[in-house]
Design an enzyme around this catalytic site. Structure first.
Site, PDB file in Angstrom:
ATOM      1  N   ASP A 183       0.805  -1.226   0.000  1.00 29.87           N
ATOM      2  CA  ASP A 183       0.000   0.000   0.000  1.00 29.87           C
ATOM      3  C   ASP A 183       0.844   1.285   0.000  1.00 29.87           C
ATOM      4  O   ASP A 183       0.310   2.370   0.205  1.00 29.87           O
ATOM      5  CB  ASP A 183      -0.945  -0.002   1.210  1.00 29.87           C
ATOM      6  CG  ASP A 183      -0.201  -0.125   2.530  1.00 29.87           C
ATOM      7  OD1 ASP A 183       0.966  -0.569   2.527  1.00 29.87           O
ATOM      8  OD2 ASP A 183      -0.783   0.228   3.570  1.00 29.87           O
ATOM      9  N   GLU A 208      11.208  -3.829  12.200  1.00 30.11           N
ATOM     10  CA  GLU A 208      12.404  -3.316  11.506  1.00 30.11           C
ATOM     11  C   GLU A 208      13.604  -3.319  12.447  1.00 30.11           C
ATOM     12  O   GLU A 208      14.688  -3.802  12.108  1.00 30.11           O
ATOM     13  CB  GLU A 208      12.184  -1.871  11.018  1.00 30.11           C
ATOM     14  CG  GLU A 208      11.019  -1.670  10.058  1.00 30.11           C
ATOM     15  CD  GLU A 208       9.704  -1.352  10.760  1.00 30.11           C
ATOM     16  OE1 GLU A 208       9.583  -1.635  11.989  1.00 30.11           O
ATOM     17  OE2 GLU A 208       8.793  -0.829  10.098  1.00 30.11           O
TER      18      GLU A 208
END
Ligand code: UDP
Ligand code: MN
Length: 383
Positions: A239, A323
């Site tokens: 997205d 992350e």
């Protein structure tokens, strides 16, 4: 209602028509009705497609010709046009002509029947991705899951990737089975790809904050470790919005490269802080949360070599810390980080987050009124 011919009859009809065309052209060839011309290039399929070449006066519209005078007359007209332009006809050229005429006839037949013709053989990206290059390959990992925006998001990303050479798209569905719609999308765009599935473990599905896309990315890491020797891995969610220049920034990543990401948190930005010597000295992010690497998923790439060296490193199932957890385990030092996008002064990727739509209310379209119409067929597109 006009009764519709069954598909097999249509196909047989088309085959017969093509055969007729072939016969007519061959007969005319044999009876020497084609002259020769000085400029073979002036006679081409352009004539048959009615894209006029300069000043040759081939103005008859084949569509009109067919509809007004019947197939044979249309072919006669066509042959006459070709004859006057003249050329030496090769067998290949004759076949090309037959194909062009057949295409036009097929269009006309389809139009007459009131159906839409779809060409299932089109591959939009093959012209580019079919070319081998010496560039390092970008293994672009996209987790995805079924929702109303899934196909629009993947369509946009596919069309972005059409512009990127040497890319291998690893699309990993958070699903128990591979979607045929996604499989055909991947095939249609001709981007080298691998289509996988990896479901979020049940225990995380119930929690409010979910580790979104983690199972998918880890499955892709396994795939890379088993199938790749060099290149770069980039985690590209479905997205986001990607500027195609970004891919050339990351392509030669030695260990880890980083760059700014727009539209992240309330401050609208997540980026390494780079000093005037071009060294990463800190991070800027609206949500630091005690992270060593407070960066967005879209803000870094790692080399395949590093992924292979650190063979037991995966993304943790910790929402918000995917992350950081991953990068920490890769054991990198701040000097290993290669700042890209002109020393992190350019935004080449945005965390756009497509507006989420409520699942469709199907009751309106499900009524008898729409049975056998396009509305019925459109249901498979609606989530
Ligand atoms: N995703 C997934 N399963 C889920 C939720 C998300 O595979 O249950 C994928 C999603 O398609 C996207 C990535 O994981 O590529 C990150 O999810 P999302 O964009 O919803 O997270 P955000 O950008 O809001 O952090
Ligand atoms: Mn997202």
């Amino acid at each position: 209602m006009v009764p519709r011919a069954p598909l097999s009859k249509m196909a047989a009809g088309l085959f017969f028509i093509c055969f007729l065309i072939y016969l007519v052209i061959i007969t005319r060839l044999e009876s020497g009705q084609f002259g020769t011309v000085s400029d073979p290039a002036s006679f081409s399929s352009r004539m048959l497609m009615n894209h006029p070449t300069s000043g040759s006066g081939d103005g008859i519209l084949l569509h009109d010709t067919i509809s007004n005078s019947g197939v044979i007359t249309a072919i006669d007209n066509m042959v006459n046009q070709i004859g006057t332009a003249g050329t030496e006809l090769t067998e290949t050229r004759v076949k090309d002509i037959s194909n062009e005429i057949a295409k036009q006839i097929a269009d006309y037949v389809v139009q007459k029947l009131g159906k839409t013709a779809t060409n299932s053989n089109v591959c939009y990206g093959c012209w580019k991705h079919g070319n081998n290059t010496d560039l390092p390959v970008i293994y672009l990992v996209t987790p995805t899951y079924r929702r109303p925006e899934q196909i629009p998001d993947l369509t946009r990303l596919a069309q972005t990737l059409l512009n990127v050479p040497a890319v291998h798209w690893i699309v990993v569905e958070d699903s128990s089975s591979l979607s045929t719609v996604i499989a055909s999308l991947l095939k249609r765009y001709g981007i080298p790809h691998t289509h996988l599935k990896a479901q979020m473990p049940e225990k995380y599905k119930k929690s409010k904050l979910k580790p979104r896309g983690v199972a998918n990315r880890n499955a892709a890491l396994d795939w890379v470790r088993s199938n790749c020797k060099s290149g770069v891995v980039y985690f590209a969610d479905d997205d986001n919005t990607y500027d195609i220049r970004l891919f050339e920034e990351m392509r030669y990543t030695k260990k880890v490269s980083m760059w700014p990401v727009g539209l992240v948190t309330k401050v609208g930005l997540s980026s390494p802080v780079v000093n005037n010597k071009g060294v990463v000295i800190d991070f800027f992010d609206g949500w630091m949360a005690n992270r060593k690497f407070p960066v967005d998923m879209a803000g870094f790439a790692v080399s395949v070599q590093l992924v292979l060296e650190k063979s037991d490193v995966y993304m943790p199932y910790v929402p918000g810390h995917e992350e950081d957890g991953f990068l920490k385990k890769l054991d990198i030092t701040p000097t290993d980080i290669e700042p890209k996008a002109d020393r992190c002064t350019q935004i080449l990727v945005w965390h756009t987050q497509t507006k989420s739509n409520s699942p469709a209310n199907r009751t309106t379209a499900a009524g008898k009124r729409y049975k056998g119409t396009n509305i019925d067929m459109l249901q498979e597109w609606i989530v």
